[in-house]
Motif scaffolding. Structure first.
Motif, PDB file in Angstrom:
ATOM      1  N   PRO A 198       8.354   0.961  -0.436  1.00  0.00           N
ATOM      2  CA  PRO A 198       7.376  -0.022  -0.912  1.00  0.00           C
ATOM      3  C   PRO A 198       6.853  -0.835   0.273  1.00  0.00           C
ATOM      4  O   PRO A 198       7.554  -1.009   1.270  1.00  0.00           O
ATOM      5  CB  PRO A 198       8.186  -0.895  -1.861  1.00  0.00           C
ATOM      6  N   THR A 199       5.649  -1.325   0.151  1.00  0.00           N
ATOM      7  CA  THR A 199       5.111  -2.202   1.190  1.00  0.00           C
ATOM      8  C   THR A 199       5.386  -3.647   0.787  1.00  0.00           C
ATOM      9  O   THR A 199       5.553  -3.953  -0.390  1.00  0.00           O
ATOM     10  CB  THR A 199       3.600  -2.003   1.377  1.00  0.00           C
ATOM     11  N   ILE A 200       5.409  -4.520   1.765  1.00  0.00           N
ATOM     12  CA  ILE A 200       5.664  -5.934   1.489  1.00  0.00           C
ATOM     13  C   ILE A 200       4.613  -6.513   0.545  1.00  0.00           C
ATOM     14  O   ILE A 200       4.968  -7.185  -0.426  1.00  0.00           O
ATOM     15  CB  ILE A 200       5.807  -6.734   2.797  1.00  0.00           C
ATOM     16  N   PRO A 201       3.312  -6.252   0.758  1.00  0.00           N
ATOM     17  CA  PRO A 201       2.327  -6.803  -0.187  1.00  0.00           C
ATOM     18  C   PRO A 201       2.536  -6.333  -1.632  1.00  0.00           C
ATOM     19  O   PRO A 201       2.221  -7.070  -2.569  1.00  0.00           O
ATOM     20  CB  PRO A 201       0.990  -6.308   0.362  1.00  0.00           C
ATOM     21  N   GLU A 202       3.087  -5.147  -1.817  1.00  0.00           N
ATOM     22  CA  GLU A 202       3.332  -4.624  -3.165  1.00  0.00           C
ATOM     23  C   GLU A 202       4.437  -5.385  -3.893  1.00  0.00           C
ATOM     24  O   GLU A 202       4.426  -5.453  -5.119  1.00  0.00           O
ATOM     25  CB  GLU A 202       3.732  -3.144  -3.114  1.00  0.00           C
TER      26      GLU A 202
ATOM     27  N   ARG B  81      16.641  -1.497  -0.731  1.00  0.00           N
ATOM     28  CA  ARG B  81      17.311  -0.304  -0.213  1.00  0.00           C
ATOM     29  C   ARG B  81      16.293   0.724   0.282  1.00  0.00           C
ATOM     30  O   ARG B  81      16.539   1.439   1.245  1.00  0.00           O
ATOM     31  CB  ARG B  81      18.219   0.299  -1.288  1.00  0.00           C
ATOM     32  N   ARG B  82      15.130   0.789  -0.378  1.00  0.00           N
ATOM     33  CA  ARG B  82      14.104   1.760   0.026  1.00  0.00           C
ATOM     34  C   ARG B  82      13.282   1.265   1.218  1.00  0.00           C
ATOM     35  O   ARG B  82      12.539   2.032   1.815  1.00  0.00           O
ATOM     36  CB  ARG B  82      13.191   2.068  -1.166  1.00  0.00           C
ATOM     37  N   MET B  83      13.426   0.001   1.570  1.00  0.00           N
ATOM     38  CA  MET B  83      12.696  -0.563   2.705  1.00  0.00           C
ATOM     39  C   MET B  83      13.483  -0.343   3.993  1.00  0.00           C
ATOM     40  O   MET B  83      14.702  -0.163   3.969  1.00  0.00           O
ATOM     41  CB  MET B  83      12.460  -2.058   2.498  1.00  0.00           C
ATOM     42  N   SER B  84      12.774  -0.409   5.099  1.00  0.00           N
ATOM     43  CA  SER B  84      13.441  -0.324   6.401  1.00  0.00           C
ATOM     44  C   SER B  84      14.058  -1.683   6.734  1.00  0.00           C
ATOM     45  O   SER B  84      13.724  -2.702   6.115  1.00  0.00           O
ATOM     46  CB  SER B  84      12.424   0.052   7.489  1.00  0.00           C
TER      47      SER B  84
ATOM     48  N   ALA C 137      13.627  -7.713   7.186  1.00  0.00           N
ATOM     49  CA  ALA C 137      13.594  -8.914   8.027  1.00  0.00           C
ATOM     50  C   ALA C 137      12.249  -9.638   7.882  1.00  0.00           C
ATOM     51  O   ALA C 137      12.207 -10.872   7.789  1.00  0.00           O
ATOM     52  CB  ALA C 137      13.847  -8.536   9.482  1.00  0.00           C
ATOM     53  N   LYS C 138      11.160  -8.886   7.849  1.00  0.00           N
ATOM     54  CA  LYS C 138       9.835  -9.503   7.685  1.00  0.00           C
ATOM     55  C   LYS C 138       9.710 -10.165   6.316  1.00  0.00           C
ATOM     56  O   LYS C 138       9.176 -11.271   6.201  1.00  0.00           O
ATOM     57  CB  LYS C 138       8.740  -8.456   7.861  1.00  0.00           C
ATOM     58  N   LEU C 139      10.189  -9.490   5.285  1.00  0.00           N
ATOM     59  CA  LEU C 139      10.130 -10.043   3.934  1.00  0.00           C
ATOM     60  C   LEU C 139      10.873 -11.375   3.871  1.00  0.00           C
ATOM     61  O   LEU C 139      10.385 -12.346   3.282  1.00  0.00           O
ATOM     62  CB  LEU C 139      10.714  -9.048   2.934  1.00  0.00           C
ATOM     63  N   ARG C 140      12.032 -11.413   4.499  1.00  0.00           N
ATOM     64  CA  ARG C 140      12.841 -12.645   4.509  1.00  0.00           C
ATOM     65  C   ARG C 140      12.052 -13.810   5.097  1.00  0.00           C
ATOM     66  O   ARG C 140      12.113 -14.938   4.597  1.00  0.00           O
ATOM     67  CB  ARG C 140      14.109 -12.417   5.318  1.00  0.00           C
ATOM     68  N   LYS C 141      11.281 -13.558   6.144  1.00  0.00           N
ATOM     69  CA  LYS C 141      10.501 -14.628   6.790  1.00  0.00           C
ATOM     70  C   LYS C 141       9.310 -15.055   5.951  1.00  0.00           C
ATOM     71  O   LYS C 141       8.857 -16.191   6.047  1.00  0.00           O
ATOM     72  CB  LYS C 141      10.021 -14.154   8.157  1.00  0.00           C
TER      73      LYS C 141
END
Length: 99
Positions: free
Chosen positions: A25-29, A85-88, A93-97
């Protein structure tokens, strides 16, 4: 049904294995779901080890962590763990920020 991979029982169900094969999945999704979860769970609930503490390693988003969230009645947290789990590690780390 349990899935036998490389000669050992992983404890994964066929459904969990299929989910792991889904595209990343992408972060924007997904960011809106994570923001909504955080609004209800300011300490990050079932996701505290990854998004609260910054542990982006795969071991913090494994099937056992997802199962534990479900057993505690945190269905949304379990679903979000499956997404993580499906994310790198970099995406985590980017999502957390961003949240």
């Amino acid at each position: 049904m349990r899935l036998l991979i490389t000669g050992r029982d992983t404890g994964s169900t066929l459904e969990q294995h299929r989910a792991s094969l889904a595209p990343k999945p992408t972060i924007p999704e997904v960011i809106a779901r994570f923001k909504a979860y955080h609004a209800v769970n300011p300490g990050w609930g079932s996701l505290h080890c990854v998004l609260g503490n910054g542990n982006t390693q795969d071991g913090f988003v494994d099937v056992d962590t997802e199962s534990a969230a479900r057993e505690q009645g945190d269905a949304e947290g379990a679903d979000l763990i499956a997404i993580l789990r499906r994310m790198s590690r970099t995406q985590r780390a980017k999502l957390r920020k961003l949240v």
